[in-house]
Design a protein around this motif. Sequence first.
Motif, mmCIF file in Angstrom:
data_model
loop_
_atom_site.group_PDB
_atom_site.id
_atom_site.type_symbol
_atom_site.label_atom_id
_atom_site.label_comp_id
_atom_site.label_asym_id
_atom_site.label_seq_id
_atom_site.Cartn_x
_atom_site.Cartn_y
_atom_site.Cartn_z
ATOM 1 N N LEU A 154 0.825 -1.207 0.000
ATOM 2 C CA LEU A 154 0.000 0.000 0.000
ATOM 3 C C LEU A 154 0.859 1.257 0.000
ATOM 4 O O LEU A 154 0.543 2.239 -0.678
ATOM 5 N N TYR A 155 1.940 1.230 0.757
ATOM 6 C CA TYR A 155 2.855 2.366 0.811
ATOM 7 C C TYR A 155 3.467 2.619 -0.571
ATOM 8 O O TYR A 155 3.490 3.752 -1.052
ATOM 9 N N GLN A 156 3.932 1.562 -1.211
ATOM 10 C CA GLN A 156 4.526 1.700 -2.543
ATOM 11 C C GLN A 156 3.490 2.161 -3.570
ATOM 12 O O GLN A 156 3.777 2.992 -4.426
ATOM 13 N N LEU A 157 2.276 1.614 -3.474
ATOM 14 C CA LEU A 157 1.205 2.012 -4.388
ATOM 15 C C LEU A 157 0.859 3.482 -4.210
ATOM 16 O O LEU A 157 0.635 4.203 -5.188
ATOM 17 N N CYS A 158 0.840 3.948 -2.981
ATOM 18 C CA CYS A 158 0.543 5.349 -2.715
ATOM 19 C C CYS A 158 1.619 6.253 -3.300
ATOM 20 O O CYS A 158 1.310 7.321 -3.834
ATOM 21 N N ILE A 159 2.863 5.826 -3.226
ATOM 22 C CA ILE A 159 3.942 6.610 -3.822
ATOM 23 C C ILE A 159 3.777 6.688 -5.339
ATOM 24 O O ILE A 159 3.910 7.758 -5.941
ATOM 25 N N VAL A 160 3.447 5.571 -5.966
ATOM 26 C CA VAL A 160 3.244 5.552 -7.421
ATOM 27 C C VAL A 160 2.075 6.440 -7.820
ATOM 28 O O VAL A 160 2.160 7.202 -8.782
ATOM 29 N N ILE A 161 0.988 6.359 -7.067
ATOM 30 C CA ILE A 161 -0.176 7.204 -7.359
ATOM 31 C C ILE A 161 0.183 8.672 -7.190
ATOM 32 O O ILE A 161 -0.225 9.518 -7.994
ATOM 33 N N GLY A 162 0.959 8.977 -6.164
ATOM 34 C CA GLY A 162 1.385 10.360 -5.953
ATOM 35 C C GLY A 162 2.222 10.888 -7.097
ATOM 36 O O GLY A 162 2.061 12.027 -7.529
ATOM 37 N N ILE A 163 3.126 10.057 -7.601
ATOM 38 C CA ILE A 163 3.956 10.468 -8.730
ATOM 39 C C ILE A 163 3.102 10.634 -9.985
ATOM 40 O O ILE A 163 3.253 11.604 -10.731
ATOM 41 N N ALA A 164 2.195 9.691 -10.213
ATOM 42 C CA ALA A 164 1.342 9.761 -11.406
ATOM 43 C C ALA A 164 0.387 10.954 -11.343
ATOM 44 O O ALA A 164 0.029 11.520 -12.388
ATOM 45 N N LEU A 186 -4.288 18.416 -2.655
ATOM 46 C CA LEU A 186 -4.705 17.023 -2.566
ATOM 47 C C LEU A 186 -4.121 16.407 -1.294
ATOM 48 O O LEU A 186 -2.979 16.686 -0.935
ATOM 49 N N PRO A 187 -4.869 15.532 -0.602
ATOM 50 C CA PRO A 187 -4.414 14.997 0.680
ATOM 51 C C PRO A 187 -3.488 13.780 0.574
ATOM 52 O O PRO A 187 -3.437 12.970 1.483
ATOM 53 N N ILE A 188 -2.760 13.652 -0.509
ATOM 54 C CA ILE A 188 -1.907 12.480 -0.693
ATOM 55 C C ILE A 188 -0.815 12.425 0.375
ATOM 56 O O ILE A 188 -0.470 11.354 0.863
#
Length: 56
Positions: A13-23, A38-40
Amino acid sequence: MISRVYHATLFALYQLCIVIGIAAMPLAIAARQAGVTLPIHRILGNLEEAYEASHT
């Protein structure tokens, strides 16, 4: 065993959140220019704390 699954899930989940943040960076830049944030960073911070807590 459950601890390992929990730890792996938090890591994913942590890695996915980082990818979503970058995208979402272009969207975040446009939103900031419009005056909206945005609350990322809050989501990422919460996941990081949970991941670090599960590591100890």
